[in-house]
Write a protein that holds these residues in place. Structure first.
Motif, PDB file in Angstrom:
ATOM      1  N   GLU A  24       0.831  -1.205   0.000  1.00 39.08           N
ATOM      2  CA  GLU A  24       0.000   0.000   0.000  1.00 39.08           C
ATOM      3  C   GLU A  24       0.863   1.253   0.000  1.00 39.08           C
ATOM      4  O   GLU A  24       0.571   2.223  -0.694  1.00 39.08           O
ATOM      5  CB  GLU A  24      -0.927   0.018   1.221  1.00 39.08           C
ATOM      6  CG  GLU A  24      -1.902  -1.127   1.271  1.00 39.08           C
ATOM      7  CD  GLU A  24      -1.343  -2.393   1.955  1.00 39.08           C
ATOM      8  OE1 GLU A  24      -0.137  -2.462   2.253  1.00 39.08           O
ATOM      9  OE2 GLU A  24      -2.137  -3.309   2.174  1.00 39.08           O
ATOM     10  N   ASP A  25       1.944   1.224   0.772  1.00 37.47           N
ATOM     11  CA  ASP A  25       2.835   2.378   0.845  1.00 37.47           C
ATOM     12  C   ASP A  25       3.610   2.557  -0.452  1.00 37.47           C
ATOM     13  O   ASP A  25       3.909   3.682  -0.853  1.00 37.47           O
ATOM     14  CB  ASP A  25       3.786   2.239   2.032  1.00 37.47           C
ATOM     15  CG  ASP A  25       3.060   2.271   3.367  1.00 37.47           C
ATOM     16  OD1 ASP A  25       1.968   2.871   3.445  1.00 37.47           O
ATOM     17  OD2 ASP A  25       3.571   1.675   4.334  1.00 37.47           O
ATOM     18  N   TYR A  49      -4.997   8.899   2.989  1.00 35.58           N
ATOM     19  CA  TYR A  49      -5.733   8.968   4.252  1.00 35.58           C
ATOM     20  C   TYR A  49      -7.243   8.863   4.069  1.00 35.58           C
ATOM     21  O   TYR A  49      -7.984   8.883   5.037  1.00 35.58           O
ATOM     22  CB  TYR A  49      -5.391  10.269   4.992  1.00 35.58           C
ATOM     23  CG  TYR A  49      -3.916  10.394   5.224  1.00 35.58           C
ATOM     24  CD1 TYR A  49      -3.277   9.612   6.181  1.00 35.58           C
ATOM     25  CD2 TYR A  49      -3.141  11.239   4.446  1.00 35.58           C
ATOM     26  CE1 TYR A  49      -1.911   9.702   6.378  1.00 35.58           C
ATOM     27  CE2 TYR A  49      -1.769  11.331   4.635  1.00 35.58           C
ATOM     28  CZ  TYR A  49      -1.166  10.561   5.600  1.00 35.58           C
ATOM     29  OH  TYR A  49       0.188  10.636   5.781  1.00 35.58           O
ATOM     30  N   GLY A 102      -7.450   4.364   2.655  1.00 35.34           N
ATOM     31  CA  GLY A 102      -6.195   4.833   3.244  1.00 35.34           C
ATOM     32  C   GLY A 102      -6.137   4.542   4.730  1.00 35.34           C
ATOM     33  O   GLY A 102      -7.029   3.920   5.315  1.00 35.34           O
ATOM     34  N   ASP A 103      -5.055   4.993   5.329  1.00 37.03           N
ATOM     35  CA  ASP A 103      -4.847   4.770   6.766  1.00 37.03           C
ATOM     36  C   ASP A 103      -5.835   5.547   7.593  1.00 37.03           C
ATOM     37  O   ASP A 103      -6.332   6.557   7.285  1.00 37.03           O
ATOM     38  CB  ASP A 103      -3.423   5.204   7.166  1.00 37.03           C
ATOM     39  CG  ASP A 103      -2.386   4.261   6.587  1.00 37.03           C
ATOM     40  OD1 ASP A 103      -2.722   3.113   6.276  1.00 37.03           O
ATOM     41  OD2 ASP A 103      -1.224   4.689   6.431  1.00 37.03           O
TER      42      ASP A 103
END
Length: 103
Positions: A24-25, A49, A102-103
């Motif tokens: 994901e990153d 995010y 997202g996170d």
């Protein structure tokens, strides 16, 4: 940090070695490198995010933009491949959407 010395021939372990990036990153990093250039408009909507939903109709462009992301490492290639696999599965089922959260 531990290390081998003359009396201990064991392996060296450096606790400060960076961990591999999560897939994901990797995707976020690759998209951020292209952001603002206008070359990947669908991917530029990715928010690390927030949430983003791609419909069946958007899959061809999404896949095309993923294929054009520049890669420099095997990890980059693998992260893109994994996301492409998910997108292709979504494209095969008209009732499926691809959600990027997202996170």
């Amino acid at each position: 940090m531990t290390s081998a010395n003359a009396t201990n021939a064991g392996p060296r372990l450096d606790l400060f070695d960076p961990a591999p990036e999560r897939a994901e990153d990797v995707i976020v990093r690759l998209v951020d490198q292209m952001r603002g250039r206008g070359t990947h408009p669908m991917l530029e909507r990715v928010d690390p995010y927030g949430s983003l939903i791609f419909s069946l109709a958007e899959m061809p462009q999404f896949l095309s933009e993923l294929a054009r992301l520049p890669t420099s490492t095997a990890q980059d290639v693998e992260a893109i491949r994994r996301l492409e696999d998910l997108a292709r599965k979504g494209a095969a089922d008209p009732a499926t959407e691809l959600h990027l959260d997202g996170d």
